[in-house]
Design a protein around this motif. Structure first.
Motif, PDB file in Angstrom:
ATOM      1  N   PHE A 254       1.138  -1.366  -0.223  1.00 38.31           N
ATOM      2  CA  PHE A 254       0.071   0.032  -0.112  1.00 38.31           C
ATOM      3  C   PHE A 254       0.570   1.230   0.041  1.00 38.31           C
ATOM      4  O   PHE A 254       0.595   2.348  -0.488  1.00 38.31           O
ATOM      5  N   VAL A 255       2.047   1.340   0.851  1.00 37.22           N
ATOM      6  CA  VAL A 255       2.226   2.258   0.472  1.00 37.22           C
ATOM      7  C   VAL A 255       3.552   2.131  -0.090  1.00 37.22           C
ATOM      8  O   VAL A 255       3.390   3.531  -0.531  1.00 37.22           O
ATOM      9  N   GLY A 256       4.599   1.892   0.287  1.00 38.22           N
ATOM     10  CA  GLY A 256       5.510   1.771  -0.756  1.00 38.22           C
ATOM     11  C   GLY A 256       4.699   1.572  -2.977  1.00 38.22           C
ATOM     12  O   GLY A 256       5.242   1.547  -3.731  1.00 38.22           O
ATOM     13  N   GLY A 257       3.509   0.032  -3.312  1.00 41.84           N
ATOM     14  CA  GLY A 257       3.268   0.377  -3.732  1.00 41.84           C
ATOM     15  C   GLY A 257       2.043   1.495  -4.888  1.00 41.84           C
ATOM     16  O   GLY A 257       2.840   1.799  -5.662  1.00 41.84           O
ATOM     17  N   TYR A 258       1.644   1.912  -4.059  1.00 43.65           N
ATOM     18  CA  TYR A 258       0.242   2.184  -3.807  1.00 43.65           C
ATOM     19  C   TYR A 258       0.922   3.871  -4.015  1.00 43.65           C
ATOM     20  O   TYR A 258       0.497   4.678  -5.004  1.00 43.65           O
ATOM     21  N   LEU A 259       0.774   4.405  -2.903  1.00 41.10           N
ATOM     22  CA  LEU A 259       0.927   5.302  -2.184  1.00 41.10           C
ATOM     23  C   LEU A 259       2.218   6.339  -2.786  1.00 41.10           C
ATOM     24  O   LEU A 259       2.098   7.528  -3.194  1.00 41.10           O
ATOM     25  N   ALA A 260       3.405   5.570  -2.799  1.00 36.44           N
ATOM     26  CA  ALA A 260       4.873   5.748  -3.930  1.00 36.44           C
ATOM     27  C   ALA A 260       4.505   6.585  -4.947  1.00 36.44           C
ATOM     28  O   ALA A 260       5.057   7.719  -5.374  1.00 36.44           O
ATOM     29  N   GLY A 261       3.350   5.894  -5.707  1.00 39.46           N
ATOM     30  CA  GLY A 261       3.193   6.300  -6.816  1.00 39.46           C
ATOM     31  C   GLY A 261       2.544   6.548  -7.272  1.00 39.46           C
ATOM     32  O   GLY A 261       2.708   7.960  -8.177  1.00 39.46           O
TER      33      GLY A 261
END
Length: 303
Positions: A254-261
């Motif tokens: 969630f953080v590294g995959g979605y939010l960071a993108g």
């Protein structure tokens, strides 16, 4: 032989109270997930503070013909602008300043268009109403007051602002959310401790005959207590491990995959941070269970 006997008692107790064990696992899992999330949120706050505070600037806004107050609706003259620039580069402030940039009205207008594209602010903005300004990057952002005190009140200066003043409300709000998560986690940890205590007391009550026989043959209280404590620790460790896995998955996907993108201007906590927190949750779960179980069984044996 003694270890095998203790482990056998632990296995027997877990089988007899399987539903309560599952309850302990679930409550521990949920409460420690909240605790881990709160810790990671605090990591994120500290990381964001370090990133933005290092890049924060002091903005010196010059007068325009639309400004009242000290400007008296008079735009800053070139001589006044030069005086401010000389002050910023002078011997008094030079040790505190790393870099000074001058922003023209046209540059300010382009920045507004980029930041507020598609909004009413961008439509209403024009170069004429926007002030010229100096953007001052400090060696130490905590010394912004020195520059503000020195430049404020100079002719042609409308106001001097520390960019951190805009960031503080944001960090205050995030800190409040973090403290709320900690509060909820604390309540759930209390619930988990009470549930572990209840589970151990019920387990002891269901094996009261075995406990009486152990006392008759001379078993020590420590020998009697150990299986019950291990039962609580075992159930709590399962919940703690699940909380650690959930925290790592949340950070990774969630953080590294979605939010960071989606948000590329902010650096987020990563899996390495979650891997630091996960063992802390295991330790916390084990200690919580051991203490709760020990208190419960000792009170039962004294009753």
């Amino acid at each position: 032989m003694r270890l095998a006997l203790v482990l056998g008692e632990v296995a027997q107790g877990l089988r007899r109270n399987l539903s309560m064990v599952v309850s302990v696992v679930l409550v521990t899992f949920i409460s420690l997930t909240f605790v881990g999330t709160a810790i990671l949120l605090q990591f994120q706050i500290n990381q964001m503070k370090g990133y933005w505070y290092e890049r924060s600037q002091v903005a010196v806004y010059l007068c325009t013909s639309f400004d009242g107050g000290p400007c008296e609706e008079q735009a800053a003259t070139q001589s006044q602008i030069d005086a401010v620039e000389n002050e910023l580069s002078g011997a008094t402030l030079a040790p505190y300043i790393e870099q000074v940039e001058f922003e023209t009205r046209e540059q300010a207008y382009q920045n507004v268009l980029e930041q507020w594209e598609g909004t009413a602010i961008a439509e209403l903005a024009s170069p004429e109403i926007l002030p010229e300004s100096f953007r001052v990057k400090l060696v130490d952002p905590n010394q912004a007051e020195i520059v503000i005190d020195q430049i404020s009140g100079m002719p042609g200066v409308f106001e001097v602002k520390d960019a951190r003043a805009f960031l503080e409300p944001i960090f205050t709000m995030i800190n409040t959310l973090s403290l709320s998560a900690v509060g909820i986690a604390a309540l759930m940890l209390i619930a988990a401790a009470l549930l572990i205590s209840t589970t151990i007391r019920l387990s002891a009550f269901s094996r009261r005959r075995e406990i009486s026989i152990m006392r008759l043959v001379g078993a020590s209280n420590r020998f009697i207590e150990t299986p019950f404590i291990l039962e609580g620790v075992f159930a709590a460790l399962i919940g703690s491990a699940l909380a650690g896995v959930a925290l790592i998955a949340l950070t990774e996907f969630f953080v590294g995959g979605y939010l960071a993108g989606e948000i590329t201007t902010i650096g987020f906590v990563g899996t390495s941070d979650a891997l630091v927190v996960a063992p802390m949750l295991l330790g916390l779960g084990a200690v919580l269970a051991a203490l709760s179980a020990a208190v419960a069984i000792r009170r039962y044996l004294k009753a």
